[in-house]
Design an enzyme around this catalytic site. Structure first.
Site, PDB file in Angstrom:
ATOM      1  N   ASN A 104      22.133  15.562  61.037  1.00  0.00           N
ATOM      2  CA  ASN A 104      20.529  14.131  61.759  1.00  0.00           C
ATOM      3  C   ASN A 104      20.654  14.448  62.857  1.00  0.00           C
ATOM      4  OD1 ASN A 104      18.115  12.759  62.220  1.00  0.00           O
ATOM      5  ND2 ASN A 104      20.004  10.951  62.104  1.00  0.00           N
ATOM      6  N   HIS A 106      19.932  12.363  66.916  1.00  0.00           N
ATOM      7  CA  HIS A 106      20.070  11.117  67.035  1.00  0.00           C
ATOM      8  C   HIS A 106      19.487  10.413  68.413  1.00  0.00           C
ATOM      9  CE1 HIS A 106      19.867   6.380  66.757  1.00  0.00           C
ATOM     10  NE2 HIS A 106      20.762   6.236  67.800  1.00  0.00           N
ATOM     11  N   SER A 133      22.466  13.253  70.035  1.00  0.00           N
ATOM     12  CA  SER A 133      24.305  13.176  69.173  1.00  0.00           C
ATOM     13  C   SER A 133      24.000  14.007  67.801  1.00  0.00           C
ATOM     14  CB  SER A 133      25.109  12.434  68.627  1.00  0.00           C
ATOM     15  OG  SER A 133      24.996  11.351  69.997  1.00  0.00           O
ATOM     16  N   ASP A 142      23.258   6.759  61.027  1.00  0.00           N
ATOM     17  CA  ASP A 142      24.006   7.075  62.063  1.00  0.00           C
ATOM     18  C   ASP A 142      25.533   6.820  62.662  1.00  0.00           C
ATOM     19  OD1 ASP A 142      20.964   7.459  63.260  1.00  0.00           O
ATOM     20  OD2 ASP A 142      21.108   5.423  63.841  1.00  0.00           O
TER      21      ASP A 142
HETATM   22  C1  GRF Z   1      13.858  12.625  68.112  1.00  0.00           C
HETATM   23  O1  GRF Z   1      14.288  11.993  69.696  1.00  0.00           O
HETATM   24  C2  GRF Z   1      15.072  12.242  67.677  1.00  0.00           C
HETATM   25  O2  GRF Z   1      15.856  12.224  68.013  1.00  0.00           O
HETATM   26  C3  GRF Z   1      14.555  10.998  65.933  1.00  0.00           C
HETATM   27  O3  GRF Z   1      12.707  11.297  66.155  1.00  0.00           O
HETATM   28  C4  GRF Z   1      12.546  11.708  67.034  1.00  0.00           C
HETATM   29  C5  GRF Z   1      11.503  12.720  66.654  1.00  0.00           C
HETATM   30  O4  GRF Z   1      11.350  13.610  67.418  1.00  0.00           O
HETATM   31  N1  GRF Z   1      15.242  10.980  66.271  1.00  0.00           N
HETATM   32  P1  GRF Z   1      10.390  15.072  66.899  1.00  0.00           P
HETATM   33  O5  GRF Z   1       9.325  14.895  65.467  1.00  0.00           O
HETATM   34  O6  GRF Z   1      11.896  15.765  66.729  1.00  0.00           O
HETATM   35  O7  GRF Z   1       9.763  15.307  67.848  1.00  0.00           O
END
Ligand code: GRF
Length: 198
Positions: A104, A106, A133, A142
């Site tokens: 994932n 974050h 991260s 997370d």
């Molecule tokens: C990103 O900021 C990611 O870190 C978080 O959700 C957002 C997703 O953005 N988990 P996208 O759909 O990839 O533009």
């Protein structure tokens, strides 16, 4: 041989876009799954010729939804599962089934600022640095071991949107690099830690 990567999304899919653009011979995105029917990332995937599925979560228990996602991933012969703005918490059973192959991104410097509304909280705390991260997914939210991280400055006048945009730029750099490390076997989840090899 390229590792078969499936990407789970819920929204616009800008990280998905960066993963599509950066794919090399270490990984190939073979399937994109969204729980939201009109997620913008689905169009991005289709334009790149990638198979897509919509698996709605509404009205289903977490167990039923996760089982449907799991079946789709296994049906697509996915080897690595990448969460990219996927806004559902996955059950412990699902996470254990993909242990070491589920990652994932974050938008904070984990372990700081787990959870939601990250940029609002970072600004309210007057932090001067934030970041993004990439981590292995473990059952605790997370909390998995970090594979890659990068930082950005937080400016005093930043709105949450300003900071989100600055963090997103580095997300687009570190996520493909982290997927490549995993696809090449250069990082593994080992006894609850991220173990790196040259
Ligand atoms: C990103 O900021 C990611 O870190 C978080 O959700 C957002 C997703 O953005 N988990 P996208 O759909 O990839 O533009």
């Amino acid at each position: 041989m390229s590792k078969r990567v499936a990407v789970l999304i819920s929204g616009r899919g800008s990280n998905l876009g960066s993963l599509i653009d950066a794919a090399d011979d270490s990984y190939k995105i073979i399937h994109v799954i969204s729980n939201i029917a009109d997620a913008g990332g689905l169009e991005r995937a289709a334009a790149a010729g990638i198979a897509t599925s919509v698996i709605p979560h509404a009205g289903k228990s977490r167990g039923v939804f996760d089982a449907e996602v799991d079946a789709a991933l296994r049906g697509a012969n996915a080897e690595i599962v990448v969460l990219a703005g996927f806004m559902r918490i996955l059950s412990d059973g699902f996470v254990r089934g993909w242990e070491g192959r589920l990652i994932n991104i974050h938008p904070s410097l984990l372990p700081a600022y787990k959870g939601i509304k990250v940029h609002e909280r970072v600004i309210a705390a007057k932090e001067t640095t934030s970041g993004a991260s990439v981590h292995f997914v473990v059952p605790e939210l997370d909390a998995g071991p970090v594979i890659a991280q990068a930082s950005v400055p937080v400016h005093p006048a930043d709105t949450p949107d300003d900071l989100a945009a600055r963090v997103l730029e580095i997300e687009h750099q570190i996520y493909p690099e982290a997927v490549k490390l995993l696809a090449k076997g250069k990082v593994n989840l080992c006894n609850g830690l991220a173990a790196f090899s040259p």
